[in-house]
Motif scaffolding. Sequence first.
Motif, mmCIF file in Angstrom:
data_model
loop_
_atom_site.group_PDB
_atom_site.id
_atom_site.type_symbol
_atom_site.label_atom_id
_atom_site.label_comp_id
_atom_site.label_asym_id
_atom_site.label_seq_id
_atom_site.Cartn_x
_atom_site.Cartn_y
_atom_site.Cartn_z
ATOM 1 N N ALA A 456 -84.582 -60.031 -93.457
ATOM 2 C CA ALA A 456 -85.345 -58.816 -93.711
ATOM 3 C C ALA A 456 -86.017 -58.831 -95.074
ATOM 4 C CB ALA A 456 -84.426 -57.602 -93.575
ATOM 5 N N HIS A 457 -85.322 -59.342 -96.107
ATOM 6 C CA HIS A 457 -85.912 -59.292 -97.454
ATOM 7 C C HIS A 457 -87.178 -60.152 -97.549
ATOM 8 C CE1 HIS A 457 -84.846 -63.303 -99.096
ATOM 9 N NE2 HIS A 457 -83.810 -63.240 -98.284
ATOM 10 N N CYS A 458 -87.305 -61.146 -96.643
ATOM 11 C CA CYS A 458 -88.505 -61.986 -96.665
ATOM 12 C C CYS A 458 -89.722 -61.272 -96.085
ATOM 13 C CB CYS A 458 -88.266 -63.264 -95.871
ATOM 14 S SG CYS A 458 -87.012 -64.353 -96.576
ATOM 15 N N LEU A 459 -89.511 -60.145 -95.422
ATOM 16 C CA LEU A 459 -90.609 -59.424 -94.780
ATOM 17 C C LEU A 459 -91.039 -58.189 -95.553
ATOM 18 C CD1 LEU A 459 -89.358 -59.667 -91.082
ATOM 19 C CD2 LEU A 459 -91.235 -60.963 -92.125
ATOM 20 N N VAL A 460 -90.326 -57.871 -96.654
ATOM 21 C CA VAL A 460 -90.667 -56.676 -97.435
ATOM 22 C C VAL A 460 -92.110 -56.775 -97.918
ATOM 23 C CG1 VAL A 460 -90.196 -55.473 -99.598
ATOM 24 C CG2 VAL A 460 -88.304 -56.181 -98.120
ATOM 25 N N ASN A 461 -92.872 -55.699 -97.669
ATOM 26 C CA ASN A 461 -94.288 -55.718 -98.061
ATOM 27 C C ASN A 461 -94.677 -54.564 -98.966
ATOM 28 O OD1 ASN A 461 -94.443 -53.508 -96.334
ATOM 29 N ND2 ASN A 461 -95.254 -54.716 -94.632
ATOM 30 N N GLY A 462 -93.696 -53.791 -99.404
ATOM 31 C CA GLY A 462 -94.014 -52.676 -100.282
ATOM 32 C C GLY A 462 -94.620 -51.499 -99.559
ATOM 33 N N GLY A 463 -94.702 -51.586 -98.235
ATOM 34 C CA GLY A 463 -95.291 -50.502 -97.464
ATOM 35 C C GLY A 463 -94.431 -50.148 -96.283
ATOM 36 N N SER A 464 -94.803 -50.658 -95.107
ATOM 37 C CA SER A 464 -94.076 -50.304 -93.888
ATOM 38 C C SER A 464 -92.711 -50.968 -93.795
ATOM 39 C CB SER A 464 -94.914 -50.694 -92.666
ATOM 40 O OG SER A 464 -95.208 -52.082 -92.703
ATOM 41 N N ILE A 465 -92.482 -52.000 -94.601
ATOM 42 C CA ILE A 465 -91.174 -52.667 -94.672
ATOM 43 C C ILE A 465 -90.758 -52.656 -96.138
ATOM 44 C CG2 ILE A 465 -89.869 -54.767 -94.174
ATOM 45 C CD1 ILE A 465 -92.130 -55.525 -92.193
ATOM 46 N N HIS A 466 -89.673 -51.954 -96.441
ATOM 47 C CA HIS A 466 -89.353 -51.717 -97.845
ATOM 48 C C HIS A 466 -87.849 -51.623 -98.059
ATOM 49 C CE1 HIS A 466 -88.332 -47.537 -96.886
ATOM 50 N NE2 HIS A 466 -89.389 -47.574 -96.081
#
Length: 643
Positions: A456-466
């Motif tokens: 999950a931490h590899c997909l964090v985008n500062g928006g919809s995944i945070h």
Amino acid sequence: MSLVTNGGYVSGTTTSSGDVTSGPVVYSDGGTGTAVETVVSSGGTLTSAMLRPGDVVTVEAGGASYFTSAVDVTGWGGASPTLFQSSQENVYGLSTDGIFSGYISAAGDSNYFTCSVEQDVYAGGEAYGASFTTQYLPGAPTELVVAPAEQVIDSGGLARNTLVGYMAEQNISSGGVAIGATVSGGLQLVEPGGVARDTTLDGLSFQQLSGAGAVAYNTTVNRDALVEVFNGAAVVDVKVNDGAWINVSSGGTVSDADIGSGGVLSAGRGATLTDITLENGGRLDVSKDTLFTDRLVFNGGTIDITDLTGTGTPDYTFSGDNRLTITQGGVSETILFDGVYDPTKLLVTTDTDGSTLIDYGTPAPCYCPGTLIATAQGETPVEALAIGDLVRTASGALRPIRWIGRRAYDGVFARGNPDLIPVTFEAGSLGNSLPTRALTVSPLHAMFVEGYLIPAHCLVNGGSIHFDSIGERVDYIHIELESHDLLLAEGAPSESFVDDGSRGMFHNAGTFAELYPEAETVEAVYCAPRLEDGTVLEHIRDRLSAHTGSTVRMGLLASDRERQLTGWAVDLLTPSEPVALEVLLDGRVIGMTLADGPSGVVGNGAAAYGFTFGLPRGVTTASGTFSLWAMSSVKAAARASPA
């Protein structure tokens, strides 16, 4: 056929068909039976003799007894004794393969009789391959009645390969030696000056050592077995396996111990520990007054300092010489570790009872409570699932739950550890309207995206995944099937648990061994390829982030403090609201903070908020390249807490 030759003799009887018989013996309560004393002198041999209640065999130096059995209660010649009776073999010479069974049975109106058996091995005597057990015959009382089958090894005596069975006892007196005993449902008692070597303890068995000079060497402790070490006694070279326990009281010593997964070593005040290895999944309970005479090898598992208590997260430092110093409630404790350690994998927390817990390793991937998992009965909150429930996988198959792991962390501690800060996938953030509603998992939990398992931490985008905010504590739950597979969490394919060495991070790791004592440790096999870096991951991140449209502006400011970052942020859509941020080192999130203070910076015409972020232990401003990510929304920003 019993043979007594070369000077041996039988007192008052003859021998035939392996039985020792004599005239009637009157018992003190009026019952009658047969009993005799047999003496096997030097050069004599007694073979396949059957000892009945009251019979005594004495094997003198140079004599031998082979395959002697005691007791047969089925042919007492009409006797029905109601008092305690005993049969015994005294060994000054050699005894091999004896079978000694004590009995407890009913005799009339709720009365019972007992018949104990005992083998005494005296100076110069040797006993090989004897077995001892106590049996409850039909009609025996249900309460615990002690009528043990017992082997006593006196000074100068030696016993090898003894089987100490149900309710039986091996007593090693001062100067006595027992080698290769297997204790299965019984007790091995090592008295001051006694020595036990190469003992194996199986289910519901005990080894007790008490007093100066009582020593056990090379002991293997298996499931449901317990070793107790009292004042002055010592255990040297011990392996504590799944579901086993060793308890060391004040004045006791344990050295060269390996505490395996599911095993527990508990050491009280005044106990001494030397050369201890704690494996992943093992547990070491100690007092702050337990003495470590050398460094501890900490391969994983949990250390519980039971009387170093307090509330909140303890203060701790980990120095370059592997010295961990913990301060809780104004009291400090230091433990020295042997080996090479990654300080970021040390987890120091407060348990629910206030004691101090120390874990080492990478936290296991997990779901947060409230996550809906697809099951045979429909979507069910993960915390409501039970072992044996059928869950639906991404393939549509229904598979039973094999095990459920649970772990909780103190919120203050978790906020400072990037491997513990939950990641939230907002509804639709993975495409195809998945997840169907917000899904929150641990940062190392892998989602199935475009054919890959991606943490999950590899997909964090500062928006919809945070990264999400954390309250007073964070709870994690994971589901294990017979093999690794894809569960449906809020409709999105998401991995089940696979033991890649992380099972020991769960509070209830020991329950797996209780449920599956025969399970072997195998290499983790994943149901799909894992992806944690590279161009393919970047393309997937870009596709998932395309619709984010972040309006946050942010930046870092120059700092003259090596353990502190300062910066600013503003959300142009809501310039009057603070902004929640994730702090990254070389592209990896190391913590979170809230920009809610003055900054003196104006970004795109709006006054920005400032923040100060204290770097984690072991990290300085010279450690690499730092960057920022904004959390997804004003709602997330408003509920975030400063680092």
